[in-house]
Motif scaffolding. Structure first.
Motif, PDB file in Angstrom:
ATOM      1  N   ARG A  43     -30.328  22.953   8.100  1.00  0.00           N
ATOM      2  CA  ARG A  43     -29.914  24.052   7.754  1.00  0.00           C
ATOM      3  C   ARG A  43     -29.313  24.905   8.908  1.00  0.00           C
ATOM      4  O   ARG A  43     -29.762  25.215   9.878  1.00  0.00           O
ATOM      5  N   TYR A  95     -27.280  27.654   4.886  1.00  0.00           N
ATOM      6  CA  TYR A  95     -26.490  26.694   4.434  1.00  0.00           C
ATOM      7  C   TYR A  95     -27.172  25.357   4.712  1.00  0.00           C
ATOM      8  O   TYR A  95     -27.337  24.826   5.787  1.00  0.00           O
ATOM      9  N   TYR A  96     -27.318  24.546   3.717  1.00  0.00           N
ATOM     10  CA  TYR A  96     -27.778  23.130   3.788  1.00  0.00           C
ATOM     11  C   TYR A  96     -26.713  22.116   4.109  1.00  0.00           C
ATOM     12  O   TYR A  96     -25.676  22.225   3.565  1.00  0.00           O
TER      13      TYR A  96
END
Length: 283
Positions: free
Chosen positions: A157, A161-162
């Motif tokens: 991450r 945000y992954y």
């Protein structure tokens, strides 16, 4: 979808393959030359790589082999030549566009270096304005707007945000080099971005033309030395200006492997310190 098919199709792109084969042949010749030498301590990249190939001969998963060596040398060769040459092209264009900046660089070079026969890399510490101008050239031209393509080796991450494993990542270097939070006039040529109120050179953390982290450009230090020595020597020797009757500079870039300036002629006029001014020479 089928890049291998390009080799079998006629067209101007075939010239690229001919250049590639010529460069590969030159590197193979150098490898053979090193292999035929009397064994000695490795002295450069090719000899070190050949030593590593020998050490890894019994490793079934080793990627050290001569074909990879050839490709790595090509990557270093092309990466170092194109980016440095393109940055110097932009530097000359900006010096013509900003005559006062060019004159101030030349005044500093004359004052600090005097009659020294050559410019040395160590001189950069005594040439803060020249150094700031060159850094601003690199920032504003941003010849490698998008960094080298990378692949995420594990899921992670970043700022919430992954990013899944295997994701292809293209770092947007220009977004940092033009970030208004870090630069007073991000879209204008301004050497003061790298100078404090006393005229001393300062480093800006957003100056990342060579990327950052573990994947920073391996030729970072070499490029810095080449750019400084060439830029300082050129500005010390010549006055750069447009030809008489020129329609002006074209500042729109050509998008390719690097962001290159438009083809145009700039005159290199020998300065008064030269033996003889001589005729104007387009560069």
């Amino acid at each position: 979808m089928f890049p291998w098919a390009l080799r079998h199709l006629p067209g101007p792109h075939q010239e690229i393959f001919r250049y590639q084969e010529a460069l590969q042949g030159f590197i193979r010749h150098e490898i053979i030359r090193y292999k035929l030498r009397t064994p000695e301590a490795p002295k450069n990249f090719i000899s070190c790589y050949l030593t590593q190939i020998t050490k890894a001969m019994d490793d079934p998963v080793s990627t050290f082999n001569e074909e990879n060596l050839i490709q790595v040398v090509i990557d270093l060769f092309l990466g170092g030549i194109d980016t440095t040459a393109t940055t110097l092209h932009w530097a000359l264009i900006y010096m013509v566009q900003h005559r006062a900046v060019q004159e101030k660089v030349q005044q500093e070079l004359d004052t600090v270096l005097g009659t020294a026969p050559v410019v040395c890399y160590e001189d950069r510490e005594r040439l803060p304005y020249t150094r700031a101008v060159l850094h601003e050239v690199q920032r504003l031209s941003s010849v490698v707007a998008v960094g080298a393509v990378r692949k995420c080796v594990t899921s992670t991450r970043v700022h919430g945000y992954y990013i899944s494993k295997g994701t292809i990542i293209l770092p947007n270097l220009a977004s940092v080099l033009y970030d208004p939070e870090f630069w007073e006039t991000p879209r204008q040529f301004n050497p003061s971005h790298f100078l404090d109120k006393d005229g001393n050179f300062v480093v800006n953390e957003a100056f990342l033309p060579f990327s950052a982290g573990h994947r920073v450009c391996p030729g970072d230090q070499l490029a810095r030395m080449e750019l400084f020595l060439m830029f300082a020597t050129l500005l010390r020797t010549f006055q750069f200006q447009l030809q008489d009757g020129s329609q002006g500079l074209r500042l729109e870039y050509i998008f390719g492997g690097t962001l290159q300036p438009q083809p145009q002629e700039i005159c290199a006029v020998p300065r008064l310190s030269s033996p003889s001014p001589g005729p104007r020479e387009p560069v």
